[in-house]
Enzyme design. Structure first.
Site, mmCIF file in Angstrom:
data_model
loop_
_atom_site.group_PDB
_atom_site.id
_atom_site.type_symbol
_atom_site.label_atom_id
_atom_site.label_comp_id
_atom_site.label_asym_id
_atom_site.label_seq_id
_atom_site.Cartn_x
_atom_site.Cartn_y
_atom_site.Cartn_z
ATOM 1 N N HIS A 121 65.973 96.361 70.447
ATOM 2 C CA HIS A 121 65.869 97.235 71.623
ATOM 3 C C HIS A 121 67.278 97.651 72.044
ATOM 4 O O HIS A 121 67.688 97.411 73.185
ATOM 5 C CB HIS A 121 65.192 96.520 72.808
ATOM 6 C CG HIS A 121 63.686 96.535 72.752
ATOM 7 N ND1 HIS A 121 62.900 95.657 73.448
ATOM 8 C CD2 HIS A 121 62.824 97.345 72.091
ATOM 9 C CE1 HIS A 121 61.624 95.908 73.223
ATOM 10 N NE2 HIS A 121 61.547 96.927 72.396
ATOM 11 N N ASP B 92 60.159 100.576 65.774
ATOM 12 C CA ASP B 92 60.209 99.456 64.820
ATOM 13 C C ASP B 92 58.941 99.386 63.965
ATOM 14 O O ASP B 92 58.945 98.730 62.922
ATOM 15 C CB ASP B 92 60.468 98.116 65.531
ATOM 16 C CG ASP B 92 59.571 97.864 66.720
ATOM 17 O OD1 ASP B 92 59.152 98.831 67.373
ATOM 18 O OD2 ASP B 92 59.288 96.688 67.003
ATOM 19 N N HIS C 215 55.360 91.285 64.190
ATOM 20 C CA HIS C 215 56.661 90.617 64.011
ATOM 21 C C HIS C 215 56.422 89.135 63.736
ATOM 22 O O HIS C 215 55.588 88.506 64.397
ATOM 23 C CB HIS C 215 57.519 90.690 65.278
ATOM 24 C CG HIS C 215 57.901 92.069 65.695
ATOM 25 N ND1 HIS C 215 58.779 92.848 64.984
ATOM 26 C CD2 HIS C 215 57.537 92.816 66.767
ATOM 27 C CE1 HIS C 215 58.937 94.011 65.610
ATOM 28 N NE2 HIS C 215 58.190 94.018 66.685
ATOM 29 N N TYR D 22 59.872 85.560 73.168
ATOM 30 C CA TYR D 22 59.262 86.895 73.039
ATOM 31 C C TYR D 22 58.343 87.157 74.235
ATOM 32 O O TYR D 22 58.383 88.211 74.857
ATOM 33 C CB TYR D 22 58.468 86.911 71.727
ATOM 34 C CG TYR D 22 57.967 88.249 71.276
ATOM 35 C CD1 TYR D 22 58.692 89.016 70.375
ATOM 36 C CD2 TYR D 22 56.751 88.754 71.715
ATOM 37 C CE1 TYR D 22 58.226 90.229 69.929
ATOM 38 C CE2 TYR D 22 56.272 89.972 71.280
ATOM 39 C CZ TYR D 22 57.018 90.700 70.384
ATOM 40 O OH TYR D 22 56.551 91.916 69.939
ATOM 41 N N HIS E 74 52.594 95.974 74.822
ATOM 42 C CA HIS E 74 53.399 96.131 76.005
ATOM 43 C C HIS E 74 53.701 97.584 76.353
ATOM 44 O O HIS E 74 54.436 97.852 77.314
ATOM 45 C CB HIS E 74 54.719 95.352 75.828
ATOM 46 C CG HIS E 74 55.633 95.952 74.762
ATOM 47 N ND1 HIS E 74 56.919 96.349 75.038
ATOM 48 C CD2 HIS E 74 55.422 96.253 73.462
ATOM 49 C CE1 HIS E 74 57.487 96.829 73.947
ATOM 50 N NE2 HIS E 74 56.601 96.786 72.982
ATOM 51 N N ASP F 27 52.341 93.968 68.514
ATOM 52 C CA ASP F 27 53.381 93.141 69.141
ATOM 53 C C ASP F 27 52.833 91.835 69.733
ATOM 54 O O ASP F 27 53.545 90.818 69.753
ATOM 55 C CB ASP F 27 54.083 93.930 70.257
ATOM 56 C CG ASP F 27 55.126 94.897 69.724
ATOM 57 O OD1 ASP F 27 55.684 94.644 68.640
ATOM 58 O OD2 ASP F 27 55.397 95.908 70.407
ATOM 59 N N HIS G 218 50.927 101.224 67.377
ATOM 60 C CA HIS G 218 51.918 101.324 68.482
ATOM 61 C C HIS G 218 53.023 102.256 67.993
ATOM 62 O O HIS G 218 53.483 102.136 66.865
ATOM 63 C CB HIS G 218 52.420 99.893 68.730
ATOM 64 C CG HIS G 218 53.559 99.716 69.661
ATOM 65 N ND1 HIS G 218 53.781 100.503 70.762
ATOM 66 C CD2 HIS G 218 54.546 98.763 69.686
ATOM 67 C CE1 HIS G 218 54.845 100.058 71.408
ATOM 68 N NE2 HIS G 218 55.330 99.018 70.772
#
Ligand code: FEO
Length: 396
Positions: A22, A82, A225, A192, A145, A164, A78
């Site tokens: 980020h 990434d 991830h 996280y 998110h 995520d 999403h």
């Protein structure tokens, strides 16, 4: 291509070098992975891609495994870069392939890449048949998110591709949760959650209930991830429920910055006092100017009480403390107690400023704050110990 289960394969990227995510906002001490999945049933489906710098490599690797023309559907859970970063490279080669995503993801994908691809928007409960008796069921994950976030569930294999949610920034070649060091895994999972998902706590609980109400058996949770949860995947769902319930442990954290060591001396004596007040509580001290900010935020997440310390400078507080308090406010921690302390030489506004910022960040102040003029002497150190003792007692 690594097999996840039956005809589901991992085609992502393990990023061992990543240390900041980020932009510079999130430290990734253990790297990360961008998980992308290929499902080869009667239909061939690609779920998510990888971060932009690895787009070329991703497409080349995929080409080695399949003829790209064989991809019938692309699912983008999403739009963040990434996961969608390799789409431009891929869509150059297969421009008409339908991209299944939420309505909000059309906005984020168009916003990032300015392309008119063949978008097919889906909502919670929509199904996509992929042959051999299997289907993907979509579940919108609004604000978990991002407003565009979505998960999908593969019937038959009982795999939840959660994007995520349930992820960790954790590079590993081992792929599955049961094969990695459990301390490292949970350290990354809680970091996280604390740094990314905490502001959305009420939604996390609501969404978990909604998913469980669907009564879909879950054999594997495959986030975008880190590791794939194949051994007891319910454990991470349980953890999320615990973390979403305004989580705290029996911990008190002292955050401070210091110019000439006075505020540090105060912090250390306050810590001695806390120990007197409550010998059982775990106490940790961090200099905010010297400690990784995301690690600090994780410690705040785990604490029941947080103490903020700064000397006064230019009628305000030191910059590292102002920045961390701003970050804390954004993460919307709830049900936590706080108090402030700090040295001053002339005007002494620091403690008042810390009180103001702590309250604004949602903390309950349990003391008015402790100020020390100039360098703490024996009398001030005693006051710090008393202050700490009261905090230890009031935090029980
Ligand atoms: Fe892993 Fe929200 O991107």
């Amino acid at each position: 291509m690594l097999t996840i289960k039956n005809n589901i394969f991992w085609v992502g990227k393990t990023d061992w070098e990543l240390r900041r995510f980020h932009g510079d906002e999130y430290s990734t001490h253990r790297g990360s992975t961008y998980n992308s999945f290929l499902i080869k049933e009667e239909k061939t489906v690609l779920i998510d891609t990888v971060w932009k710098p690895f787009a070329k490599e991703f497409v080349e690797n995929l080409r080695r495994e399949i003829d790209l023309e064989e991809i019938d559907y692309i699912i983008i859970n999403h739009g963040e870069i990434d996961h969608s970063g390799a789409l431009p490279e891929l869509m150059e080669l297969i421009p008409d392939t339908p991209i299944y995503c939420s309505e909000n993801a059309v906005q984020s994908l168009k916003g990032h890449y300015h392309k008119e691809w063949n978008f097919k928007t889906v909502k919670t409960g929509d199904k996509l048949d992929i042959g051999n008796g299997k289907a993907l069921i979509f579940v919108e994950m609004k604000l978990l998110h991002w407003p565009d976030s979505m998960a999908c569930y593969l019937t038959g294999d009982e795999v939840l591709f959660s994007n995520d949610a349930f992820g960790q920034h954790y590079a590993t070649e081992r792929l599955f949760n049961d094969l990695v060091d459990q301390c490292e895994l949970f350290e990354e999972a809680i970091k996280y959650y604390a740094n990314i998902l905490n502001p959305f706590n009420p939604l996390v609980e609501k969404k978990i209930k909604e998913i469980l109400a669907l009564e879909l058996p879950i054999d594997i949770i495959a986030p975008s991830h880190g590791v794939i949860w194949r051994e007891n995947p319910e454990q991470i769902i349980e953890k999320y429920r615990e973390w979403a319930a305004n989580y705290k442990e029996n911990r008190i954290t002292l955050l401070y910055d210091t110019m000439w060591e006075g505020t540090r001396v105060m912090a250390e004596n306050i810590a001695r006092g806390i120990k007197k007040g409550d010998p059982e509580v775990e106490i940790k001290l961090f200099n905010t100017a010297k400690t990784d900010k995301n690690d600090i935020l994780t410690e705040v997440f785990r604490s029941k009480t947080v103490l903020f310390g700064s000397p006064t400078i230019n009628r305000t507080i030191l910059m590292s403390m102002a920045a961390i308090l701003d970050g804390i406010e954004g993460l919307k921690f709830k049900n936590k107690k706080a108090a402030a302390f700090g040295c001053y030489g002339w005007s002494g506004e620091g403690v008042g400023k810390l009180n103001e910022m702590a309250m604004k960040a949602g903390f309950e102040l349990i003391e008015d704050g402790l100020k020390a003029k100039w360098m703490p002497d024996a009398e001030i150190m005693e006051k710090c110990i008393d202050f700490g003792e009261r905090i230890g007692n009031k935090s029980r």
